[in-house]
Design a protein around this motif. Structure first.
Motif, PDB file in Angstrom:
ATOM      1  N   SER A  90      21.748  -9.156  -8.994  1.00  0.00           N
ATOM      2  CA  SER A  90      21.596  -9.569 -10.386  1.00  0.00           C
ATOM      3  C   SER A  90      20.430 -10.545 -10.440  1.00  0.00           C
ATOM      4  N   SER A  91      19.918 -10.811 -11.623  1.00  0.00           N
ATOM      5  CA  SER A  91      18.765 -11.693 -11.741  1.00  0.00           C
ATOM      6  C   SER A  91      19.137 -13.119 -11.333  1.00  0.00           C
ATOM      7  N   GLY A  92      18.287 -13.748 -10.514  1.00  0.00           N
ATOM      8  CA  GLY A  92      18.535 -15.121 -10.104  1.00  0.00           C
ATOM      9  C   GLY A  92      18.083 -15.409  -8.692  1.00  0.00           C
ATOM     10  N   SER A  93      18.372 -16.602  -8.225  1.00  0.00           N
ATOM     11  CA  SER A  93      17.965 -17.048  -6.889  1.00  0.00           C
ATOM     12  C   SER A  93      18.918 -16.534  -5.816  1.00  0.00           C
ATOM     13  N   TYR A  94      18.353 -16.099  -4.696  1.00  0.00           N
ATOM     14  CA  TYR A  94      19.127 -15.642  -3.546  1.00  0.00           C
ATOM     15  C   TYR A  94      18.523 -16.227  -2.272  1.00  0.00           C
ATOM     16  N   THR A  95      19.362 -16.320  -1.238  1.00  0.00           N
ATOM     17  CA  THR A  95      18.893 -16.680   0.095  1.00  0.00           C
ATOM     18  C   THR A  95      19.479 -15.709   1.104  1.00  0.00           C
ATOM     19  N   TRP A  96      18.612 -15.146   1.949  1.00  0.00           N
ATOM     20  CA  TRP A  96      18.985 -14.173   2.975  1.00  0.00           C
ATOM     21  C   TRP A  96      18.729 -14.819   4.331  1.00  0.00           C
ATOM     22  N   SER A  97      19.743 -14.865   5.185  1.00  0.00           N
ATOM     23  CA  SER A  97      19.607 -15.543   6.472  1.00  0.00           C
ATOM     24  C   SER A  97      20.276 -14.751   7.587  1.00  0.00           C
ATOM     25  N   VAL A  98      19.699 -14.856   8.781  1.00  0.00           N
ATOM     26  CA  VAL A  98      20.225 -14.220   9.989  1.00  0.00           C
ATOM     27  C   VAL A  98      19.931 -15.142  11.166  1.00  0.00           C
ATOM     28  N   PHE A  99      20.878 -15.273  12.078  1.00  0.00           N
ATOM     29  CA  PHE A  99      20.632 -15.958  13.339  1.00  0.00           C
ATOM     30  C   PHE A  99      19.960 -14.971  14.293  1.00  0.00           C
ATOM     31  N   ALA A 100      18.946 -15.438  15.016  1.00  0.00           N
ATOM     32  CA  ALA A 100      18.221 -14.542  15.911  1.00  0.00           C
ATOM     33  C   ALA A 100      17.795 -15.287  17.180  1.00  0.00           C
ATOM     34  N   LYS A 101      17.664 -14.521  18.261  1.00  0.00           N
ATOM     35  CA  LYS A 101      17.206 -15.054  19.547  1.00  0.00           C
ATOM     36  C   LYS A 101      16.290 -14.017  20.189  1.00  0.00           C
ATOM     37  N   LYS A 102      15.226 -14.490  20.797  1.00  0.00           N
ATOM     38  CA  LYS A 102      14.270 -13.584  21.403  1.00  0.00           C
ATOM     39  C   LYS A 102      14.880 -12.826  22.570  1.00  0.00           C
ATOM     40  N   SER A 103      14.390 -11.628  22.793  1.00  0.00           N
ATOM     41  CA  SER A 103      14.662 -10.869  24.009  1.00  0.00           C
ATOM     42  C   SER A 103      13.303 -10.399  24.505  1.00  0.00           C
ATOM     43  N   GLU A 104      13.076  -9.087  24.534  1.00  0.00           N
ATOM     44  CA  GLU A 104      11.736  -8.620  24.911  1.00  0.00           C
ATOM     45  C   GLU A 104      10.719  -8.922  23.815  1.00  0.00           C
ATOM     46  N   ARG A 105      11.159  -8.897  22.564  1.00  0.00           N
ATOM     47  CA  ARG A 105      10.294  -9.262  21.453  1.00  0.00           C
ATOM     48  C   ARG A 105      10.487 -10.734  21.100  1.00  0.00           C
ATOM     49  N   ASN A 106       9.377 -11.392  20.754  1.00  0.00           N
ATOM     50  CA  ASN A 106       9.403 -12.803  20.396  1.00  0.00           C
ATOM     51  C   ASN A 106       9.546 -13.032  18.895  1.00  0.00           C
ATOM     52  N   PHE A 107       9.364 -11.972  18.111  1.00  0.00           N
ATOM     53  CA  PHE A 107       9.371 -12.126  16.659  1.00  0.00           C
ATOM     54  C   PHE A 107      10.444 -11.256  16.017  1.00  0.00           C
TER      55      PHE A 107
END
Length: 348
Positions: A90-107
C-alpha cells in the motif's frame, strides 16, 4: 540482543533489555510493527521463489546462536541470482531488511519492487560498509548494522506505491554489479528477512507461516504512580536513544498536585505548563536538570545549557513515562544539586 550478543525473543509483557550498544543494557521501547514476510527464516519454503540460484537450509550459526542460517548460491546464468517473496504494497513508507554474512561472495544485494518502482542497494559484507545504490535513484535510505561474528543487518527504507510486488535478496559480484555470469558455487549466508511499514528497521520479528505476517504490539513503559515526594536540592538525569521523532514519546518529572511539568522530554507534543520541554532528536540524547531548594534551576541537553532561572517550586512528586520509539538507557535522581560544569560534563 542479550548479554551474550545473540538475538533473543521474549514473551509479551517482559521488558526487552538490549545490549547491542551498551554493556549495561537499555530498555528497548518500539512502536507496533508487522513483519509481512510469511516465512522470515526458511528461504526454502514455497512462499519464496528462487531465480538462478539455489537455497541450502541450516548451513551456518545465525545471530540467534542456532544452526538456522541458509545459504544462497548463484548458478551459472548470466543474470540476477536471487530469491523473492511476493508482497501486496500500500502507499507509504517501508523498510526491507535481511541479515547477511559473506561466504565466497563479499557482496549481497537487497531490493524491492512495489509494482511500479524498483528500489535496491548493495552491501559490503567483508568490510561492513554500504555498497552502492543500484535501483531507485536517490529515493532509498540504506543502513548496515554489525551483529558480530561476521553478520550484518542490511536494510533499505523507501516510499512505496500501492501495488503487487516483491522483496528480493541475492548475491552481487561487487558493489555495482548485480547481474553477472555466476560460477555455480559462490554465495552468501542469509537469515531473518523482515519487511515492515515504517521509515526505519525495528528489531527482528520471526515468522513461520502466519497469514499476513506477525505483529509486535507497541512497547509501552508507563508509570503514573512512581511517587518520589522529595523537596530540597536535587538533580534529574535522563539518557536515551530516540528511534523516531514521528511517533509519540515523552518522559516527565512533575509536581502531581498542580500537574506542572518540571522537566518534560518528547516530540511534537503539548508541553503544558512547566519549566521546559525539550524536543527529541534522532540518536542518543542526555538531559539533566538541577534544582535548588530556593527554586533556582539549570537545564542541560547534550552538553549545552537550554534554560536557567529562578522561581521554580522545588518539590518533586512524580516521575512519569509514556514512551514509544525510544531506548531508555539510564535514569537518575541525585539528592544534591550539581553545578553547571558538572551538568555540562554529565550530558556531553
Amino acid at each position: 540482543v542479550n548479554k551474550q550478543g545473540l538475538i533473543e525473543t521474549v514473551g509479551s509483557g517482559i521488558p526487552r533489555i538490549d545490549f547491542s550498544d551498551d554493556a549495561n543494557g537499555a530498555l528497548l521501547l518500539e512502536p507496533t510493527r508487522s513483519n509481512l514476510i510469511t516465512y522470515s527464516n526458511d528461504f526454502t519454503n514455497a512462499s519464496w521463489t528462487t531465480n538462478n540460484a539455489t537455497i541450502s537450509i541450516n548451513q551456518l550459526t545465525s545471530p540467534d546462536g542456532s544452526l538456522n542460517a541458509d545459504k544462497i548460491t548463484e548458478d551459472t546464468s548470466n543474470t540476477d541470482h536471487k530469491t523473492r517473496d511476493t508482497i501486496a504494497f500500500s502507499s507509504g513508507s517501508y523498510t526491507w531488511s535481511v541479515f547477511a554474512k559473506k561466504s565466497e561472495r563479499n557482496f549481497v544485494v537487497i531490493n524491492v519492487y512495489d509494482g511500479t518502482t524498483l528500489f535496491g542497494y548493495t552491501f559490503d559484507l567483508l568490510n561492513g560498509n554500504l555498497g552502492s545504490l543500484v535501483y531507485g535513484s536517490g529515493s532509498v535510505d540504506a543502513n548496515i548494522e554489525k551483529y558480530g561474528n561476521g553478520w550484518y543487518r542490511c536494510s533499505i527504507s523507501f516510499t512505496a506505491s500501492s501495488g503487487s510486488g516483491q522483496a528480493n535478496v541475492g548475491t552481487a559480484l561487487n558493489s555495482s554489479t548485480t547481474s553477472y555470469q555466476g560460477d555455480g558455487t559462490s554465495g552468501v549466508y542469509i537469515y531473518g528477512a523482515q519487511l515492515e511499514q515504517g521509515s526505519y528497521a525495528t528489531s527482528y520479528i520471526p515468522t513461520s507461516g502466519q497469514s499476513g505476517g506477525v505483529t509486535r504490539v507497541a512497547d509501552a513503559c508507563n508509570n503514573e504512580n512512581l511517587n518520589v515526594d522529595y523537596s530540597g536540592d536535587y538533580t534529574l538525569y535522563l539518557e536515551h536513544e530516540t528511534l523516531s521523532i514521528t511517533e509519540y514519546n515523552q518522559f516527565q518529572f512533575r509536581q502531581e498536585t498542580s500537574i506542572s511539568y518540571i522537566f518534560r522530554v518528547g516530540n511534537s507534543i503539548n508541553v503544558g505548563s512547566g519549566l521546559y520541554s525539550a524536543t527529541n532528536t534522532i540518536g542518543f540524547n542526555k538531559f539533566a536538570l538541577s534544582v535548588g531548594s530556593d527554586g533556582s534551576y539549570s537545564f542541560y541537553k547534550n552538553g549545552s545549557l537550554l534554560s536557567s532561572g529562578s522561581g521554580l517550586n522545588a518539590n518533586l512528586e512524580t516521575i512519569k513515562s509514556d514512551a514509544v520509539g525510544m531506548s531508555i538507557k539510564d535514569i537518575k535522581l541525585y539528592n544534591t544539586r550539581l553545578s553547571n560544569a558538572e551538568l555540562q560534563a554529565l550530558t556531553q
